[in-house]
Motif scaffolding. Structure first.
Motif, mmCIF file in Angstrom:
data_model
loop_
_atom_site.group_PDB
_atom_site.id
_atom_site.type_symbol
_atom_site.label_atom_id
_atom_site.label_comp_id
_atom_site.label_asym_id
_atom_site.label_seq_id
_atom_site.Cartn_x
_atom_site.Cartn_y
_atom_site.Cartn_z
ATOM 1 N N ARG A 45 35.570 9.725 78.287
ATOM 2 C CA ARG A 45 35.240 10.350 77.003
ATOM 3 C C ARG A 45 34.000 11.232 77.134
ATOM 4 O O ARG A 45 33.977 12.360 76.655
ATOM 5 N N ALA A 46 32.969 10.727 77.776
ATOM 6 C CA ALA A 46 31.725 11.495 77.907
ATOM 7 C C ALA A 46 31.919 12.737 78.764
ATOM 8 O O ALA A 46 31.401 13.807 78.449
ATOM 9 N N GLU A 47 32.685 12.602 79.838
ATOM 10 C CA GLU A 47 32.852 13.717 80.760
ATOM 11 C C GLU A 47 33.831 14.756 80.243
ATOM 12 O O GLU A 47 33.995 15.809 80.851
ATOM 13 N N SER A 48 34.487 14.490 79.125
ATOM 14 C CA SER A 48 35.350 15.520 78.547
ATOM 15 C C SER A 48 34.496 16.641 77.947
ATOM 16 O O SER A 48 35.004 17.695 77.579
ATOM 17 N N ARG A 49 33.183 16.399 77.859
ATOM 18 C CA ARG A 49 32.261 17.409 77.334
ATOM 19 C C ARG A 49 31.393 18.044 78.419
ATOM 20 O O ARG A 49 30.772 19.061 78.199
ATOM 21 N N ARG A 50 31.307 17.410 79.589
ATOM 22 C CA ARG A 50 30.506 17.950 80.681
ATOM 23 C C ARG A 50 31.019 17.348 81.987
ATOM 24 O O ARG A 50 31.835 16.438 81.953
ATOM 25 N N PHE A 51 30.557 17.817 83.122
ATOM 26 C CA PHE A 51 30.991 17.283 84.411
ATOM 27 C C PHE A 51 29.816 16.660 85.132
ATOM 28 O O PHE A 51 28.765 17.277 85.276
ATOM 29 N N ASN A 52 30.003 15.419 85.574
ATOM 30 C CA ASN A 52 28.996 14.721 86.352
ATOM 31 C C ASN A 52 29.712 14.075 87.536
ATOM 32 O O ASN A 52 30.473 13.131 87.351
ATOM 33 N N PRO A 53 29.489 14.549 88.766
ATOM 34 C CA PRO A 53 30.194 13.999 89.918
ATOM 35 C C PRO A 53 29.903 12.522 90.172
ATOM 36 O O PRO A 53 30.673 11.846 90.836
ATOM 37 N N ALA A 54 28.816 12.012 89.614
ATOM 38 C CA ALA A 54 28.466 10.602 89.802
ATOM 39 C C ALA A 54 29.253 9.673 88.880
ATOM 40 O O ALA A 54 29.150 8.463 88.998
ATOM 41 N N LYS A 55 30.060 10.258 87.963
ATOM 42 C CA LYS A 55 30.797 9.432 87.008
ATOM 43 C C LYS A 55 32.282 9.792 86.997
ATOM 44 O O LYS A 55 32.791 10.408 86.069
ATOM 45 N N PRO A 56 33.007 9.360 88.043
ATOM 46 C CA PRO A 56 34.446 9.632 88.078
ATOM 47 C C PRO A 56 35.166 8.824 86.996
ATOM 48 O O PRO A 56 34.774 7.702 86.686
ATOM 49 N N THR A 57 36.212 9.407 86.434
ATOM 50 C CA THR A 57 37.013 8.698 85.443
ATOM 51 C C THR A 57 37.750 7.539 86.085
ATOM 52 O O THR A 57 37.796 6.444 85.538
ATOM 53 N N SER A 58 38.343 7.779 87.241
ATOM 54 C CA SER A 58 39.093 6.741 87.955
ATOM 55 C C SER A 58 38.842 6.849 89.445
ATOM 56 O O SER A 58 38.639 7.943 89.978
ATOM 57 N N LEU A 59 38.881 5.708 90.091
ATOM 58 C CA LEU A 59 38.805 5.637 91.551
ATOM 59 C C LEU A 59 40.123 5.057 92.038
ATOM 60 O O LEU A 59 40.650 4.109 91.449
ATOM 61 N N LEU A 60 40.660 5.628 93.082
ATOM 62 C CA LEU A 60 41.942 5.202 93.628
ATOM 63 C C LEU A 60 41.693 4.501 94.956
ATOM 64 O O LEU A 60 41.039 5.053 95.841
ATOM 65 N N TYR A 61 42.212 3.276 95.063
ATOM 66 C CA TYR A 61 42.055 2.488 96.286
ATOM 67 C C TYR A 61 43.420 2.170 96.870
ATOM 68 O O TYR A 61 44.357 1.869 96.140
ATOM 69 N N ARG A 62 43.512 2.241 98.182
ATOM 70 C CA ARG A 62 44.727 1.859 98.893
ATOM 71 C C ARG A 62 44.502 0.477 99.497
ATOM 72 O O ARG A 62 43.475 0.226 100.119
ATOM 73 N N GLU A 63 45.483 -0.394 99.308
ATOM 74 C CA GLU A 63 45.401 -1.750 99.841
ATOM 75 C C GLU A 63 45.960 -1.779 101.254
ATOM 76 O O GLU A 63 47.111 -1.415 101.487
ATOM 77 N N ASP A 64 45.124 -2.198 102.208
ATOM 78 C CA ASP A 64 45.561 -2.332 103.592
ATOM 79 C C ASP A 64 46.459 -3.553 103.737
ATOM 80 O O ASP A 64 46.543 -4.391 102.839
ATOM 81 N N ALA A 65 47.095 -3.673 104.881
ATOM 82 C CA ALA A 65 47.989 -4.803 105.146
ATOM 83 C C ALA A 65 47.272 -6.142 105.014
ATOM 84 O O ALA A 65 47.870 -7.135 104.607
ATOM 85 N N ASP A 66 45.970 -6.168 105.315
ATOM 86 C CA ASP A 66 45.206 -7.418 105.215
ATOM 87 C C ASP A 66 44.640 -7.657 103.813
ATOM 88 O O ASP A 66 43.917 -8.616 103.581
ATOM 89 N N GLY A 67 44.960 -6.766 102.857
ATOM 90 C CA GLY A 67 44.504 -6.927 101.482
ATOM 91 C C GLY A 67 43.201 -6.220 101.157
ATOM 92 O O GLY A 67 42.769 -6.198 100.008
#
Length: 92
Positions: A45-67
């Motif tokens: 919501r906040a970043e819809s008004r400005r851009f701050n690289p330190a505040k990503p909306t979402s982070l995507l993680y890939r799960e390795d075979a070991d979890g």
């Protein structure tokens, strides 16, 4: 430079515990893909008004075979142009 700023800002999220502490929602994208999103809707919501690289909306993680979850990417909310009164948004 933008790319350098984003890389520096995301470095701390290599540790999924940091992201989990800041996320307001966690969801698995699909069991077969082993992808996880950690999202912070207040930042979206906040970043819809400005851009701050330190505040990503979402982070995507890939799960390795070991979890182990490894940072695979980040998503940001871009500022929107003026919207009509009846404009709505949501998941596609």
């Amino acid at each position: 430079m933008l790319l350098v700023d984003v890389r520096d800002a995301l470095r701390k999220y290599g540790d999924v515990r940091v992201a989990a502490a800041e996320a307001s929602k966690r969801c698995q994208v699909g069991r077969s893909t082993r992808l996880h999103h950690l999202s912070n809707w207040a930042w979206a919501r906040a970043e819809s008004r400005r851009f701050n690289p330190a505040k990503p909306t979402s982070l995507l993680y890939r799960e390795d075979a070991d979890g182990t979850l490894r940072l695979a990417g980040a998503m940001y909310t871009a500022p929107l142009p003026r919207r009509p009164r009846n404009w709505t948004s949501g998941c596609l």
